[in-house]
Design an enzyme around this catalytic site. Sequence first.
Site, PDB file in Angstrom:
ATOM      1  N   GLU A 213       0.869  -1.187   0.073  1.00  0.00           N
ATOM      2  CA  GLU A 213      -0.040  -0.074  -0.034  1.00  0.00           C
ATOM      3  C   GLU A 213       0.779   1.019   0.169  1.00  0.00           C
ATOM      4  O   GLU A 213       1.373   1.674   1.192  1.00  0.00           O
ATOM      5  CB  GLU A 213      -0.862   0.029   1.315  1.00  0.00           C
ATOM      6  N   CYS A 247      -2.268   9.757   2.442  1.00  0.00           N
ATOM      7  CA  CYS A 247      -1.779   9.119   1.214  1.00  0.00           C
ATOM      8  C   CYS A 247      -2.654   9.341   0.201  1.00  0.00           C
ATOM      9  O   CYS A 247      -2.331   9.303  -1.323  1.00  0.00           O
ATOM     10  CB  CYS A 247      -1.535   7.596   1.418  1.00  0.00           C
TER      11      CYS A 247
END
Length: 459
Positions: A213, A247
């Site tokens: 991720e 993010c």
Amino acid sequence: MIASLSISEIIQKQRNFWQTSKTKDINFRIEQLRTIKQAVIESETAINQALKADLNKPPIEVYIGETSIITKEIDYAIKHLKNWTKPRKVGLSLEYLPATARIVPEPLGVVLIIGAWNYPMQLIFAPLIGAIAAGNCAILKPSEIAPHTSDLVAKIIAKSFPPEYITVVEGDVETSQQLLAQKFDHIFFTGGTSVGKIVMEAAAKNLTSVTLELGGKNPCIVDNDINIECTARRITWGKFLNAGQSCVAPDYVLVNHQIKNDLLNEIQKSIQEFYGDNPKNSPDYGRIINQKRFQQIVKFLQDGDIVIGGETNIDDCYIAPTVIDNVSPQARVMQSEIFAPILPIIEYSDISQAITLINSHPKPLALYLFSDNKNLQQKVLQTTSSGGVCINDTVLQFGVTSLPFGGVGNSGIGSYHGKASFDTFSHYKSVLYRYFLFDLKLRYPPYAGKLPWLKRIIG
Ligand code: NAD
């Protein structure tokens, strides 16, 4: 963590526990999920304190971005677990009959979860929920860059689970490397793209599967058929939440030149509305994680004309919500993920210019488009690739439990949240059940004369 044991001894203890098959029992899994939920609810004050100390995170951002994601994921997993774990019957063609075929999910074994510092609680617990739901044992390595939260995660886990089932190994890069040198059954990593490559290389040595991720440069396109006030509010919230250290934050804005000035005015108004005249004094505005990181990102302020914000204070790790205009696509700030409260604005006169610029970068984790024009929406969806897309808002796609979350290309491999978390930590075993009722002899030697008959049956 079992203080006196080495990392390989901890893993061995977990392997032994996993072999008992206790973690495979569905009721056991549900019980453990309930235990985490209870622990998170009971630790609310401590969680708020740790995240305040690490990131000056206000309680509402702790709730939105950390604890509510964890509890929602738990509720969803508990609700669907019995269904997810059921073997799924699939069809068979004639030549295999009589038989049945099933796809049976099974846990992977002992997994490693490494977290990042920006949502340091949730980025450990959300994958852990998937690992537990799928029936695994887990070793957790929270980020050392958010030390208060890392310490709290270790305490919550130690209180909730026996270490041979789930444990925390705290530490820095060296600890992470020691863990990565071991053989796991899966590694789930959240962090930057360059470290993602290190993780994948280490995993390859043991042929361990990975979920990565990672980050990326998330574009935010704003076309001219929109509600500017609402658009500005949603971009401002998504960008400056957690002081730009998300993010999925919009990294830069690509705006139709006809509305650029109006958008800038509205973003300025939203910043003022959210954080007051001086965001430094706002209880709702975060801080850069540390001075080292501050020094790395403050140089981006020179890469355009500062039109909003720009104030900084290294002692307090403070960078004001900042917008920079007249940014060249070649500027430093456009070459890597910003991960800070600095928003470059680039204008376009034709959407194809925006799409070309997006496609000149590696595939991002998120892409945002503000437009109600269905043709434009379709064009952007078809001509760009990203982990996910959110149209007419920012960041919210992350919290939708029923949507898999993950990157593509440089922004990651694999996904999680909801059922995707269960899938990530499961192996889908194919099982064919045959019976002794009937045995088609055509497949057995001697083969002479059998091929035409076989072709008739198989087709
Ligand atoms: P990072 O890659 O520096 O660190 C992540 C973890 O890896 C930490 O636990 C750290 O101890 C470990 N680590 C660091 N260097 C290592 C090395 N050389 N070898 C082995 N382990 C190492 O990331 P970060 O700074 O904590 O987080 C920021 C990045 O994470 C940003 O790029 C952001 O976009 C990304 N991120 C992605 C997601 C997502 O869900 N896709 C979520 C949050 C953050």
